[in-house]
Design an enzyme around this catalytic site. Structure first.
Site, PDB file in Angstrom:
ATOM      1  N   ARG A 143      35.179  -6.547  29.147  1.00 42.29           N
ATOM      2  CA  ARG A 143      35.256  -7.074  30.513  1.00 42.29           C
ATOM      3  C   ARG A 143      34.565  -8.431  30.559  1.00 42.29           C
ATOM      4  NH1 ARG A 143      33.474  -2.650  35.015  1.00 42.29           N
ATOM      5  NH2 ARG A 143      32.422  -4.450  35.865  1.00 42.29           N
ATOM      6  N   ARG A 180      26.843  -2.398  48.940  1.00 46.84           N
ATOM      7  CA  ARG A 180      26.031  -3.026  47.896  1.00 46.84           C
ATOM      8  C   ARG A 180      25.011  -3.997  48.475  1.00 46.84           C
ATOM      9  NH1 ARG A 180      29.723  -2.649  42.989  1.00 46.84           N
ATOM     10  NH2 ARG A 180      28.576  -3.523  41.242  1.00 46.84           N
ATOM     11  N   LYS A 203      28.217   4.402  36.534  1.00 51.33           N
ATOM     12  CA  LYS A 203      28.795   4.806  37.832  1.00 51.33           C
ATOM     13  C   LYS A 203      30.221   5.324  37.704  1.00 51.33           C
ATOM     14  CE  LYS A 203      28.472   1.225  40.624  1.00 51.33           C
ATOM     15  NZ  LYS A 203      28.105   0.211  39.650  1.00 51.33           N
ATOM     16  N   ARG A 261      24.028  -9.821  36.876  1.00 51.21           N
ATOM     17  CA  ARG A 261      24.403  -8.631  37.661  1.00 51.21           C
ATOM     18  C   ARG A 261      23.191  -7.723  37.875  1.00 51.21           C
ATOM     19  NH1 ARG A 261      28.918  -6.213  34.159  1.00 51.21           N
ATOM     20  NH2 ARG A 261      29.108  -4.622  35.762  1.00 51.21           N
ATOM     21  N   ARG A 271      29.723  -2.293  25.665  1.00 49.83           N
ATOM     22  CA  ARG A 271      30.849  -1.592  26.309  1.00 49.83           C
ATOM     23  C   ARG A 271      32.162  -2.329  26.058  1.00 49.83           C
ATOM     24  NH1 ARG A 271      31.042  -0.303  32.694  1.00 49.83           N
ATOM     25  NH2 ARG A 271      31.123  -2.559  32.919  1.00 49.83           N
TER      26      ARG A 271
HETATM   27  P1  AMP Z   1      31.617  -2.795  39.544  1.00 52.85           P
HETATM   28  O1  AMP Z   1      32.864  -2.451  38.823  1.00 52.85           O
HETATM   29  O2  AMP Z   1      31.258  -1.820  40.614  1.00 52.85           O
HETATM   30  O3  AMP Z   1      30.469  -3.109  38.620  1.00 52.85           O
HETATM   31  O4  AMP Z   1      31.936  -4.167  40.326  1.00 52.85           O
HETATM   32  C1  AMP Z   1      32.300  -5.342  39.626  1.00 52.85           C
HETATM   33  C2  AMP Z   1      32.050  -6.566  40.484  1.00 52.85           C
HETATM   34  O5  AMP Z   1      32.856  -6.497  41.687  1.00 52.85           O
HETATM   35  C3  AMP Z   1      30.623  -6.728  40.998  1.00 52.85           C
HETATM   36  O6  AMP Z   1      29.768  -7.328  40.043  1.00 52.85           O
HETATM   37  C4  AMP Z   1      30.849  -7.607  42.216  1.00 52.85           C
HETATM   38  O7  AMP Z   1      31.068  -8.952  41.838  1.00 52.85           O
HETATM   39  C5  AMP Z   1      32.158  -7.072  42.790  1.00 52.85           C
HETATM   40  N1  AMP Z   1      31.939  -6.026  43.805  1.00 52.85           N
HETATM   41  C6  AMP Z   1      32.279  -4.706  43.710  1.00 52.85           C
HETATM   42  N2  AMP Z   1      31.921  -4.049  44.818  1.00 52.85           N
HETATM   43  C7  AMP Z   1      31.333  -4.958  45.640  1.00 52.85           C
HETATM   44  C8  AMP Z   1      30.733  -4.893  46.931  1.00 52.85           C
HETATM   45  N3  AMP Z   1      30.658  -3.749  47.617  1.00 52.85           N
HETATM   46  N4  AMP Z   1      30.236  -6.051  47.442  1.00 52.85           N
HETATM   47  C9  AMP Z   1      30.307  -7.218  46.792  1.00 52.85           C
HETATM   48  N5  AMP Z   1      30.848  -7.344  45.575  1.00 52.85           N
HETATM   49  C10 AMP Z   1      31.351  -6.222  44.976  1.00 52.85           C
END
Ligand code: AMP
Length: 225
Positions: free
Chosen positions: A168, A96, A21, A179, A135
């Site tokens: 990370r 999400r 993404k 996840r 990663r």
């Molecule tokens: P990402 O970098 O998009 O993979 O997001 C990392 C983490 O942030 C996710 O695994 C969630 O724990 C949290 N997170 C990011 N966006 C959201 C969202 N819209 N709703 C809930 N948790 C989120």
């Protein structure tokens, strides 16, 4: 042929963890002059700063769970609040959950915006897990960028710039698995939601990032200059 859409272009990017993404978001933002809003990135910045929000969400991220909807809705509103009305956005990581998606409709209306397309990056679970477990983030060499331990060229790029490789916390294998489960249970239903709204565009996210970015760019609606 459909008429071109007037700017600003507002796009949502959805995909399982490991679909690429943020890499694809970067390409779209650059090519179409959009403002990137990455909720995951914002949460990680809050955690790094030990802010109130950061301390509240850290346990969720550590476990691979989603942060609470109410908090995410507020964070999104705050991002749109500061956005120049002439500027389009690329939303990476929100909505999400179905709850967020329904609330998002109201939020967009409040800011006089419409959503033009939802790009769904699609990648098999085993490939997503392979990507995430290898990663690393190259830090300390300008803007942090992701590299993969199997991709020698990206590892060398980091080394040449004097960066260091950081994993990370939520890329640990047990967190990655969680996840992916959370994506299927809570985020995947959004595909039907946006399909019904006529906004969904499927993007095959297998292959080289540049190729996936080309597919995503081709799927964006046309805009009027
Ligand atoms: P990402 O970098 O998009 O993979 O997001 C990392 C983490 O942030 C996710 O695994 C969630 O724990 C949290 N997170 C990011 N966006 C959201 C969202 N819209 N709703 C809930 N948790 C989120």
């Amino acid at each position: 042929m459909t008429a071109p859409i007037k700017q600003p272009l507002n796009i949502v990017l959805i995909g399982p963890p490991g679909a690429g993404k943020s890499t694809i978001a970067e390409a779209l933002v650059r090519e179409r002059q959009l403002v990137s809003i990455s909720t995951g990135q914002r949460l990680r910045a809050e955690i790094k700063a030990h802010s109130l929000i950061g301390r509240a969400v850290a346990p969720y991220l550590d476990k691979g769970e989603l942060a609470p909807d109410s908090l995410m809705d507020r964070l999104l509103r705050a991002s749109l609040e500061t956005l120049d009305p002439e500027q389009g956005f690329l939303l990476d990581g929100y909505p999400r959950t179905l709850h967020q998606a329904r609330g998002f409709d109201g939020t967009l209306a409040d800011y006089g915006r419409m959503l033009h397309a939802v790009l769904a990056l699609e990648v098999a679970d085993d490939e997503a897990i392979r990507r995430l477990s290898g990663r690393r983030i190259c830090e300390g060499a300008g803007e942090p960028f992701p590299v993969h331990i199997d991709d020698l060229a990206s590892m060398l790029r980091c080394q040449e710039r004097g960066g260091r490789l950081v994993e990370r916390d939520d890329d640990q294998p047990n967190v990655v698995r969680q996840r992916v489960i959370v994506y299927h249970e809570q985020t995947r239903p959004l595909l039907d939601f946006y399909e019904s709204a006529g906004l969904l565009r499927h993007i095959n996210a297998h292959g080289a990032p540049a190729e996936v970015a080309r597919r995503a760019l081709a799927a964006l609606p046309a805009v009027q200059a």
